[in-house]
Structures are given as C-alpha cells and as structure tokens.
Design an enzyme around this catalytic site. Structure first.
Site, PDB file in Angstrom:
ATOM      1  N   SER A  21      29.397 -17.716  25.644  1.00 35.81           N
ATOM      2  CA  SER A  21      30.490 -18.561  25.650  1.00 35.81           C
ATOM      3  C   SER A  21      31.306 -18.389  26.807  1.00 35.81           C
ATOM      4  CB  SER A  21      31.106 -18.943  24.398  1.00 35.81           C
ATOM      5  OG  SER A  21      31.774 -17.609  24.059  1.00 35.81           O
ATOM      6  N   ALA A  22      31.907 -17.122  27.025  1.00 40.27           N
ATOM      7  CA  ALA A  22      32.606 -16.788  28.210  1.00 40.27           C
ATOM      8  C   ALA A  22      31.961 -17.075  29.564  1.00 40.27           C
ATOM      9  CB  ALA A  22      32.937 -15.616  27.920  1.00 40.27           C
TER      10      ALA A  22
ATOM     11  N   GLY B 288      27.846 -16.892  20.927  1.00 37.65           N
ATOM     12  CA  GLY B 288      27.706 -15.543  21.371  1.00 37.65           C
ATOM     13  C   GLY B 288      28.976 -15.353  22.172  1.00 37.65           C
ATOM     14  N   CYS B 289      29.909 -14.520  21.933  1.00 39.27           N
ATOM     15  CA  CYS B 289      31.172 -14.214  22.832  1.00 39.27           C
ATOM     16  C   CYS B 289      31.027 -14.199  24.229  1.00 39.27           C
ATOM     17  CB  CYS B 289      31.895 -13.174  22.203  1.00 39.27           C
ATOM     18  SG  CYS B 289      31.137 -11.596  22.075  1.00 39.27           S
ATOM     19  N   ASN B 290      30.080 -13.270  24.383  1.00 37.24           N
ATOM     20  CA  ASN B 290      29.972 -13.131  25.966  1.00 37.24           C
ATOM     21  C   ASN B 290      29.196 -14.504  26.470  1.00 37.24           C
ATOM     22  OD1 ASN B 290      30.582 -10.375  26.251  1.00 37.24           O
ATOM     23  ND2 ASN B 290      28.480  -9.899  25.062  1.00 37.24           N
TER      24      ASN B 290
END
Length: 346
Positions: A153-154, A149-151
């Site tokens: 991993s960030a 998920g983008c959020n």
C-alpha cells in the site's frame, strides 16, 4: 448501533494494533479474542498495553468461536485465514489482514506464496486512484474485505498518481526502510535486537518479496498495462514504520510542472493521505501511531525521474488502520471514525 467484534490472531502485532484501534472506536465492542498457541491465556499477558481489554481471555481460533459476531477481523499468518473464512458463513463483515484474499491472479499467488488459492475480496486501500475514481467506492456495503500489505500500500499510494495521470513509465523502482514489526511477532534470528541494532539489513532482494504482485495489481487498477517493480526492502532498527523511496522515469515531453499538480489532485481532500509542501519530506517519526501517509514528491532533473517518498506506520495505515477505515466505509460509518491523523512525538 454497536457492532460486536471478534479478532483472530489477537496475540500478534497486527492483532494487537487492531484491538488498540477498536478499543477507542465508539461503534465497536470487542467481545472475543482468539489465538493459536496462546489460547487460554489472558489477553493482558500478551498485550499488556491494552488495559481496557484486560478482562478478555484468548480462545481457540475456530469457526464456531468466531461465528455469531457482526464483525470478524482476521490477523493471522499468510495461508491461515483462507480455510477459516470458508467456514464463517455470510452473517458477518469479515476483514482479512493477511494475504489470502488479496491477489486476483492465481499464478501470482502460487509463485509468491504457494498453498491453496482463495478468491480475492474487496481490496482495502480506499484512497488508491483507479480508472474510475478511488477504491473507496467499492468498499461501500462490502462484507468481505482484504486489508492491504503494508509495503504494497505504501509503494502503491506513493506512485499511483503518476500512473493514473499518464506522466510516468511503468518501470517502478522502490527501496524501503522497514521496521521489523511488519514481519510479525514470531521469534526469528534476523529480528533479534542483537541482529538489528546498529545495522541495516536488506532482505527478499531480487524480485522475491511477496508484496510485488500486489503492487503490480494496484498499479493496474490505477491504469498501468504491464508494470514492473524492482522492490528492495531493508530492515532498520525501528520497531515500526516504513519510509519508501519510489521512482519512475518521466514520459518524453512531460512538463515537469504537472508532476506536483498530479499528486496534489490525486489526494486532494484525503485526510489520511497527505502530500507535503514542496521541499518537505516525510519522516516515519511523524506518522507513529497515526493512520496517516505523508508523501513528498519531486523531479530529479538530471535523471529525468519522478521521486516520491512516503512514510507510514506499517501497523496502522499499513494494516490495522486500513482495516478499521474499510470497516467504517463498509458499514456506512464516517470513514475516519476511531482513527487519528496525529502521530506521537517524540
């Protein structure tokens, strides 16, 4: 060797970004693209920027159409890929850009997603620190990969060095400015330009965001025992990008000089995760179109907290770039093949 590729969900934002990266990759040939309601339409109608793939027509997303390729990338809504992957067999390397195969905890899936639970696959954040190295080692030869998920991993990349080095407490606070492309291409009122332009709109407030258990899972991989995550995303008027501010208390007696050293050592030599020099801070503009995560880290002396800021392009390093990076590792190709660290400016 050239690998034949099918991309399911090719009419969406994530699918389009996967196609953009694969179109410039010397070792992959996109032969099949599929969609649901858009099946039968030329790809160029839905992804007009992908000129080199304009000859392709969207087909139905079925196991029969996806079979026979050496690589299958699924860019489908959450809950849509699990049943499909059960029918694909073992011949292809499959990457799922959705959430269906990310979570190892069935209870977390049921609480945050619901619907049938599917077993977790090899998780796709190669640079994530773990107790025995990096997740990269687990991707070598993998045939089933869960893109992150983008959020999630960030936030995980931003704060994991503090967990792995034992410098910070496990109560994490994260506030994110997020572009609406992370929510997909379907037409919804909160994502209309008239709702977004000139405004910043919080959503999934109070511990309800679906990426929270994924972040906790990642922090456990980095060495946490029982991490908590206060996670507040805010939609802002930029098409793509995430700027996450992630903080945690320093443990008692920690020498603040060790903080920068921990982050720099964690990502030393990593081309796609870079710690900026002291006093410099990441911007989403600097990672636009790139498979790069830029991190700035400091200590708030008055609050006794580590502050880590990270900028990523949610569609590249957050999703499609991570998928291609993992494919490279799984197939024994150079990890950075077909990817760039350079953003687009202005």
């Amino acid at each position: 060797m050239t690998y034949s590729v099918a991309v399911a969900g090719a009419s969406g934002y994530a699918g389009g970004e996967v196609l953009r990266l694969l179109a410039g990759h010397p070792d992959f040939e996109v032969r099949t693209v599929t969609a649901s309601s858009n099946a039968g339409r030329p790809l160029s109608e839905l992804q007009p920027h992908l000129r080199s793939l304009a000859h392709l027509t969207l087909q139905d997303t079925t196991p029969d159409i996806l079979r026979g390729h050496e690589v299958v990338v699924l860019a489908l809504p959450h809950g849509a890929s699990g049943a499909l992957t059960d029918e694909l067999g073992d011949d292809a390397v499959v990457v799922d850009c959705g959430a269906d195969h990310r979570l190892a905890d069935r209870a977390a899936w049921e609480a945050f997603y619901g619907g049938p639970y599917h077993e977790p696959w090899t998780y796709g954040v190669p640079e994530l620190p773990t107790g025995d190295g990096k997740l990269r080692e687990r991707l070598d030869g993998a045939t089933r990969i869960a893109a992150p998920g983008c959020n999630a991993s960030a936030v995980s990349l931003a704060i994991a060095p503090g967990i792995a080095s034992g410098l910070i407490d496990e109560e994490i606070v994260a506030v994110l400015a997020v572009g609406p492309s992370g929510a997909g291409k379907s037409l919804k009122v909160p994502y209309l330009a008239s709702e977004l332009l000139g405004s910043a709109n919080p959503y999934a407030v109070g511990g309800s965001h679906r990426h929270i258990p994924e972040i906790q899972q990642n922090l456990r991989l980095a060495g946490a025992h029982n991490p908590t995550v206060s996670f507040t995303p805010v939609l802002v008027p930029m098409a793509r990008g995430i700027l996450a501010t992630v903080t945690a208390s320093l443990k008692p007696g920690v020498d603040r000089a060790l903080v920068r050293e921990a982050w720099e050592q964690a990502y030393e030599g990593e081309p796609f995760v870079q710690v900026l020099p002291e006093g410099q801070w990441p911007r989403t503009a600097d990672v636009l179109g790139a498979n790069t995560a830029l991190i700035g880290v400091t200590v708030d002396e008055a609050a006794n907290r580590v502050v880590a800021l990270i900028a990523v392009d949610n569609l590249v390093k957050g999703t499609a770039g991570a998928a291609v990076q993992c494919l490279n590792l799984a197939l024994g190709l150079p990890e950075g093949r077909g990817l760039t660290v350079n953003g687009v400016a202005p």
